[in-house]
Write a protein that holds these residues in place. Structure first.
Motif, PDB file in Angstrom:
ATOM      1  N   ALA A 298      33.396 -15.561 -15.348  1.00  0.00           N
ATOM      2  CA  ALA A 298      32.690 -15.114 -16.551  1.00  0.00           C
ATOM      3  C   ALA A 298      31.518 -16.042 -16.852  1.00  0.00           C
ATOM      4  O   ALA A 298      30.408 -15.590 -17.153  1.00  0.00           O
ATOM      5  CB  ALA A 298      33.653 -15.087 -17.735  1.00  0.00           C
ATOM      6  N   ALA A 299      31.763 -17.351 -16.745  1.00  0.00           N
ATOM      7  CA  ALA A 299      30.697 -18.330 -17.005  1.00  0.00           C
ATOM      8  C   ALA A 299      29.535 -18.122 -16.039  1.00  0.00           C
ATOM      9  O   ALA A 299      28.365 -18.171 -16.441  1.00  0.00           O
ATOM     10  CB  ALA A 299      31.256 -19.754 -16.885  1.00  0.00           C
ATOM     11  N   ALA A 300      29.851 -17.872 -14.770  1.00  0.00           N
ATOM     12  CA  ALA A 300      28.795 -17.642 -13.764  1.00  0.00           C
ATOM     13  C   ALA A 300      28.017 -16.369 -14.088  1.00  0.00           C
ATOM     14  O   ALA A 300      26.791 -16.325 -13.936  1.00  0.00           O
ATOM     15  CB  ALA A 300      29.413 -17.548 -12.370  1.00  0.00           C
ATOM     16  N   THR A 301      28.722 -15.350 -14.532  1.00  0.00           N
ATOM     17  CA  THR A 301      28.072 -14.078 -14.865  1.00  0.00           C
ATOM     18  C   THR A 301      27.105 -14.256 -16.031  1.00  0.00           C
ATOM     19  O   THR A 301      25.940 -13.849 -15.965  1.00  0.00           O
ATOM     20  CB  THR A 301      29.138 -13.020 -15.225  1.00  0.00           C
ATOM     21  N   ILE A 302      27.574 -14.896 -17.084  1.00  0.00           N
ATOM     22  CA  ILE A 302      26.742 -15.109 -18.270  1.00  0.00           C
ATOM     23  C   ILE A 302      25.540 -15.994 -17.911  1.00  0.00           C
ATOM     24  O   ILE A 302      24.393 -15.693 -18.256  1.00  0.00           O
ATOM     25  CB  ILE A 302      27.586 -15.749 -19.394  1.00  0.00           C
ATOM     26  N   ALA A 303      25.803 -17.077 -17.167  1.00  0.00           N
ATOM     27  CA  ALA A 303      24.733 -18.005 -16.781  1.00  0.00           C
ATOM     28  C   ALA A 303      23.691 -17.306 -15.908  1.00  0.00           C
ATOM     29  O   ALA A 303      22.490 -17.510 -16.070  1.00  0.00           O
ATOM     30  CB  ALA A 303      25.319 -19.208 -16.040  1.00  0.00           C
ATOM     31  N   THR A 304      24.158 -16.477 -14.994  1.00  0.00           N
ATOM     32  CA  THR A 304      23.239 -15.797 -14.078  1.00  0.00           C
ATOM     33  C   THR A 304      22.345 -14.814 -14.828  1.00  0.00           C
ATOM     34  O   THR A 304      21.166 -14.667 -14.513  1.00  0.00           O
ATOM     35  CB  THR A 304      24.040 -15.085 -12.968  1.00  0.00           C
ATOM     36  N   LEU A 305      22.894 -14.168 -15.840  1.00  0.00           N
ATOM     37  CA  LEU A 305      22.056 -13.253 -16.642  1.00  0.00           C
ATOM     38  C   LEU A 305      20.995 -14.038 -17.432  1.00  0.00           C
ATOM     39  O   LEU A 305      19.850 -13.578 -17.547  1.00  0.00           O
ATOM     40  CB  LEU A 305      22.950 -12.432 -17.584  1.00  0.00           C
ATOM     41  N   THR A 306      21.355 -15.226 -17.929  1.00  0.00           N
ATOM     42  CA  THR A 306      20.337 -16.018 -18.624  1.00  0.00           C
ATOM     43  C   THR A 306      19.254 -16.473 -17.642  1.00  0.00           C
ATOM     44  O   THR A 306      18.072 -16.543 -17.989  1.00  0.00           O
ATOM     45  CB  THR A 306      20.921 -17.261 -19.347  1.00  0.00           C
ATOM     46  N   LEU A 307      19.659 -16.755 -16.421  1.00  0.00           N
ATOM     47  CA  LEU A 307      18.671 -17.139 -15.398  1.00  0.00           C
ATOM     48  C   LEU A 307      17.730 -15.975 -15.086  1.00  0.00           C
ATOM     49  O   LEU A 307      16.513 -16.157 -14.990  1.00  0.00           O
ATOM     50  CB  LEU A 307      19.375 -17.582 -14.117  1.00  0.00           C
ATOM     51  N   ALA A 308      18.299 -14.786 -14.948  1.00  0.00           N
ATOM     52  CA  ALA A 308      17.477 -13.603 -14.667  1.00  0.00           C
ATOM     53  C   ALA A 308      16.445 -13.411 -15.774  1.00  0.00           C
ATOM     54  O   ALA A 308      15.286 -13.078 -15.517  1.00  0.00           O
ATOM     55  CB  ALA A 308      18.371 -12.371 -14.550  1.00  0.00           C
ATOM     56  N   ALA A 309      16.875 -13.679 -17.011  1.00  0.00           N
ATOM     57  CA  ALA A 309      15.956 -13.538 -18.141  1.00  0.00           C
ATOM     58  C   ALA A 309      14.915 -14.647 -18.139  1.00  0.00           C
ATOM     59  O   ALA A 309      13.726 -14.396 -18.352  1.00  0.00           O
ATOM     60  CB  ALA A 309      16.745 -13.553 -19.445  1.00  0.00           C
ATOM     61  N   ALA A 310      15.348 -15.884 -17.865  1.00  0.00           N
ATOM     62  CA  ALA A 310      14.420 -17.028 -17.868  1.00  0.00           C
ATOM     63  C   ALA A 310      13.322 -16.848 -16.830  1.00  0.00           C
ATOM     64  O   ALA A 310      12.170 -17.202 -17.072  1.00  0.00           O
ATOM     65  CB  ALA A 310      15.190 -18.322 -17.629  1.00  0.00           C
ATOM     66  N   LEU A 311      13.689 -16.306 -15.671  1.00  0.00           N
ATOM     67  CA  LEU A 311      12.692 -16.105 -14.606  1.00  0.00           C
ATOM     68  C   LEU A 311      12.043 -14.725 -14.693  1.00  0.00           C
ATOM     69  O   LEU A 311      11.206 -14.394 -13.860  1.00  0.00           O
ATOM     70  CB  LEU A 311      13.338 -16.289 -13.228  1.00  0.00           C
ATOM     71  N   ASP A 312      12.450 -13.957 -15.683  1.00  0.00           N
ATOM     72  CA  ASP A 312      11.995 -12.574 -15.817  1.00  0.00           C
ATOM     73  C   ASP A 312      12.033 -11.855 -14.472  1.00  0.00           C
ATOM     74  O   ASP A 312      11.030 -11.299 -14.014  1.00  0.00           O
ATOM     75  CB  ASP A 312      10.588 -12.508 -16.435  1.00  0.00           C
ATOM     76  N   LEU A 313      13.190 -11.878 -13.835  1.00  0.00           N
ATOM     77  CA  LEU A 313      13.324 -11.210 -12.532  1.00  0.00           C
ATOM     78  C   LEU A 313      13.038  -9.725 -12.699  1.00  0.00           C
ATOM     79  O   LEU A 313      13.593  -9.083 -13.594  1.00  0.00           O
ATOM     80  CB  LEU A 313      14.739 -11.410 -11.966  1.00  0.00           C
ATOM     81  N   PRO A 314      12.160  -9.184 -11.852  1.00  0.00           N
ATOM     82  CA  PRO A 314      11.827  -7.762 -11.959  1.00  0.00           C
ATOM     83  C   PRO A 314      12.947  -6.890 -11.390  1.00  0.00           C
ATOM     84  O   PRO A 314      12.777  -6.215 -10.380  1.00  0.00           O
ATOM     85  CB  PRO A 314      10.542  -7.653 -11.136  1.00  0.00           C
ATOM     86  N   LEU A 315      14.088  -6.933 -12.052  1.00  0.00           N
ATOM     87  CA  LEU A 315      15.271  -6.184 -11.624  1.00  0.00           C
ATOM     88  C   LEU A 315      15.995  -5.735 -12.877  1.00  0.00           C
ATOM     89  O   LEU A 315      15.799  -6.296 -13.952  1.00  0.00           O
ATOM     90  CB  LEU A 315      16.248  -7.096 -10.865  1.00  0.00           C
ATOM     91  N   ARG A 316      16.853  -4.738 -12.719  1.00  0.00           N
ATOM     92  CA  ARG A 316      17.795  -4.437 -13.796  1.00  0.00           C
ATOM     93  C   ARG A 316      19.153  -4.991 -13.361  1.00  0.00           C
ATOM     94  O   ARG A 316      19.631  -4.691 -12.264  1.00  0.00           O
ATOM     95  CB  ARG A 316      17.868  -2.925 -14.042  1.00  0.00           C
ATOM     96  N   ILE A 317      19.731  -5.821 -14.214  1.00  0.00           N
ATOM     97  CA  ILE A 317      20.996  -6.474 -13.877  1.00  0.00           C
ATOM     98  C   ILE A 317      21.955  -6.298 -15.054  1.00  0.00           C
ATOM     99  O   ILE A 317      21.579  -6.499 -16.211  1.00  0.00           O
ATOM    100  CB  ILE A 317      20.795  -7.979 -13.603  1.00  0.00           C
ATOM    101  N   VAL A 318      23.172  -5.907 -14.734  1.00  0.00           N
ATOM    102  CA  VAL A 318      24.196  -5.763 -15.768  1.00  0.00           C
ATOM    103  C   VAL A 318      25.309  -6.767 -15.490  1.00  0.00           C
ATOM    104  O   VAL A 318      25.785  -6.861 -14.355  1.00  0.00           O
ATOM    105  CB  VAL A 318      24.779  -4.330 -15.777  1.00  0.00           C
ATOM    106  N   GLY A 319      25.696  -7.525 -16.494  1.00  0.00           N
ATOM    107  CA  GLY A 319      26.839  -8.427 -16.373  1.00  0.00           C
ATOM    108  C   GLY A 319      28.008  -7.866 -17.163  1.00  0.00           C
ATOM    109  O   GLY A 319      27.831  -7.435 -18.307  1.00  0.00           O
ATOM    110  N   LEU A 320      29.179  -7.844 -16.546  1.00  0.00           N
ATOM    111  CA  LEU A 320      30.393  -7.385 -17.234  1.00  0.00           C
ATOM    112  C   LEU A 320      31.408  -8.509 -17.211  1.00  0.00           C
ATOM    113  O   LEU A 320      31.700  -9.066 -16.147  1.00  0.00           O
ATOM    114  CB  LEU A 320      30.977  -6.161 -16.519  1.00  0.00           C
ATOM    115  N   VAL A 321      31.941  -8.847 -18.380  1.00  0.00           N
ATOM    116  CA  VAL A 321      32.939  -9.910 -18.467  1.00  0.00           C
ATOM    117  C   VAL A 321      34.198  -9.377 -19.134  1.00  0.00           C
ATOM    118  O   VAL A 321      34.149  -8.873 -20.256  1.00  0.00           O
ATOM    119  CB  VAL A 321      32.396 -11.112 -19.268  1.00  0.00           C
ATOM    120  N   ALA A 322      35.306  -9.482 -18.399  1.00  0.00           N
ATOM    121  CA  ALA A 322      36.602  -9.144 -18.981  1.00  0.00           C
ATOM    122  C   ALA A 322      37.228 -10.440 -19.442  1.00  0.00           C
ATOM    123  O   ALA A 322      37.552 -11.313 -18.625  1.00  0.00           O
ATOM    124  CB  ALA A 322      37.480  -8.460 -17.942  1.00  0.00           C
ATOM    125  N   ALA A 323      37.349 -10.610 -20.773  1.00  0.00           N
ATOM    126  CA  ALA A 323      37.832 -11.874 -21.329  1.00  0.00           C
ATOM    127  C   ALA A 323      39.201 -11.680 -21.981  1.00  0.00           C
ATOM    128  O   ALA A 323      39.348 -10.894 -22.925  1.00  0.00           O
ATOM    129  CB  ALA A 323      36.829 -12.413 -22.347  1.00  0.00           C
TER     130      ALA A 323
END
Ligand code: BES
Ligand code: MN
Ligand code: ZN
Length: 500
Positions: A298-323
């Protein structure tokens, strides 16, 4: 940490410190030779005394060499010249960062000889400089009550001397490396928190707070009622023994441009067991505290989405976390209980400690509605994976060999390695049950693969890969703590897909 590049004039650089590599034989590197002649041969003379052997992880701090603007020079060992390469270089630079973090040095010019471009090209060189630099200053987010030690003042890193025309590529690497280090910090700070702080509700609130910093991120959180509406019976079976209510977190990054609106996003799914006692199939006490790291996916998923946003990756990315939290209780699920997954398939829960696959199967089914280009799940899923691969490699499996290979290669480039394990239809045979569509455990043998085979029952028709990070996401013993893996691997995977 700020990064800049330089191309010449090492001896005159306005920095506190200059970092130089020295081979074991005492032969000077090109950079060291330039400094040696600028200070009238003092460096060579000093080495002749034999005080610095040049072994990897050796450092020596020198002060006030004549003719050098930097007031200090740090020497770092590069070992024998013939075995010098990326690995030794990484070690040398991280050793320098470690040594300088104990000083009052604020700025350093990194002039350690580089491995040749085949081993580490300009882009990955820049990335490694920034990633290792920032990661080297990471301090664990402990809850000690004493006064916090002063933070290391090291703030500015000059990288060079660069060949003509290399600066743009190195700078791109530096920017990406700094973003990856920042994402690793997000990941590690979450994973290092104790289970009584980092609950499913906390994880959802933190995700919301993090996403607020980025324009491209949207967060939705399903509470217990909404999860029930989604018919996630397997996830709820795990959660029912806990006083902590479950959460299902959806994070979306819509990058700029057409690809950011793609109808077929990359979906990352993270296991977020905020504490895994094993439930009624309770774990033995030794090392059970480490099961606070069972939300590393879950931590990797959340962190990776923040990275995608920080670099403004030209992709659509969905993160799903079951907590969820996995606890024994009067209301807890019992061995032999049968749950109905969101997909409609029924599962006989023979071992309540095999809970990761139960929450992931419902999350993976949820991924289907996005018609994903690829689904990658990240989970501290099995002790068997640690037995099979140890702590160096994450296990990589899936139903699409090209996707598995893509992840393995991303791991190699990112120095965050994964290794493929086989996965075929037959691997699901041990999961046969007399009472439900399948059981949640097979035998002991090939346990990492059986777990993946279980997930495979929920991913048919989607391009899916699974990373088992049970052996790589955290360290035990004296170095106990989250490693931030596989966030660098995921970063490389997405940066490549984005074509950056
Ligand atoms: N979270 C554990 C796996 C794990 C073990 C992660 C060690 C990190 C380090 C997982 O939920 C688990 O308990 N798996 C069981 C599965 C078994 C019951 C089939 C295991 O590996 O023992
Ligand atoms: Mn478990
Ligand atoms: Zn677990």
């Amino acid at each position: 940490m700020r990064f800049e590049t330089f191309s010449k004039g090492m001896a005159a650089l306005d920095v506190d410190c200059l970092a130089l590599g020295i081979f074991e034989e005492g032969e000077l590197t090109e950079e060291a030779r330039a400094i040696d002649s600028a200070c009238g041969g003092r460096l060579k003379k000093l080495l002749r005394h034999g005080d610095f052997a040049g072994k990897p992880a050796d450092t020596l701090l020198l002060a006030d060499l004549p003719g050098i603007a930097a007031t200090r020079i740090v020497l770092t060992g590069l070992g024998p010249k013939k075995s010098f390469g990326r690995k030794v270089w990484r070690k040398a630079w991280s050793t320098v960062v470690g040594a300088l973090s104990k000083t009052r040095i604020e700025s350093v010019a990194l002039a350690i000889t580089r491995p040749d471009a085949k081993d580490l090209d300009d882009y990955y060189f820049g990335r490694a400089v920034a990633e290792i630099g920032a990661t080297g200053l990471y301090r664990i987010n402990d809850l000690k009550s004493g006064k916090k030690p002063r933070a290391a003042p090291l703030e500015r890193v000059l990288v060079g001397p660069l060949a003509k025309g290399a600066a743009a590529t190195v700078n791109r690497g530096l920017a990406h490396g700094a973003a990856i280090a920042e994402a690793c910090k997000v990941h590690r700070d979450l994973a290092n928190l104790p289970g009584n702080v980092c609950t499913p509700v906390f994880l959802a609130e933190e995700t919301r707070a993090l996403a607020k910093r980025y324009r491209s991120l949207r967060v939705r959180v399903l509470d217990e009622r909404a999860i029930r509406r989604e018919k996630m019976g397997c996830l709820l079976a795990v959660s029912q023994g806990s006083a902590q209510p479950p959460r299902f977190i959806i994070i979306e990054h819509a990058g700029s441009g057409k690809a950011g609106q793609s109808a077929h996003p990359v979906v990352i799914v993270g296991k977020g067991v905020t504490f895994d006692t094993g439930g009624i199939s309770i774990k033995p006490p030794a090392g059970m505290d480490e099961m606070k790291f069972d939300m590393s996916g879950a931590a990797a998923t959340i962190a990776t989405l923040t990275l995608a946003a920080a670099l403004d990756l030209p992709l659509r990315i969905v993160g799903l976390v079951a907590a969820v939290e996995n606890m024994p209780d009067g209301k807890a699920v019992k061995p032999g209980d049968i749950a109905t997954s969101a997909s409609g398939q029924t599962v006989e829960i023979l071992n309540t400690d095999a809970e990761g696959r139960l929450i992931l199967c419902d999350a993976l089914h949820y991924a289907r509605r996005f018609q994903p280009a690829a689904v990658v799940d990240i989970a501290t899923l099995t002790g068997a994976c640690v037995v099979a691969l140890g702590h160096q490699h994450s296990g990589a499996m899936g139903n699409d060999q090209a996707l598995v290979t893509e992840l393995v290669e991303a791991g190699m480039r990112a120095d965050d390695r994964a290794w493929p394990l086989p996965l075929t239809e037959e691997h699901a045979e041990p999961l046969k049950s007399n009472f439900a569509d399948f059981a949640n455990v097979g035998g002991r043998e090939g346990g990492a693969i059986t777990a993946a085979a279980f997930l495979g029952k929920f991913t048919q028709g989607m391009k899916w890969a699974h990373l088992d990070v049970a052996g790589t996401a955290f360290q035990g013993g004296a170095q106990k703590g989250s490693t931030g893996r596989p966030t660098p691997l995921l970063a490389d995977f997405l940066i490549r897909r984005a074509g950056l």
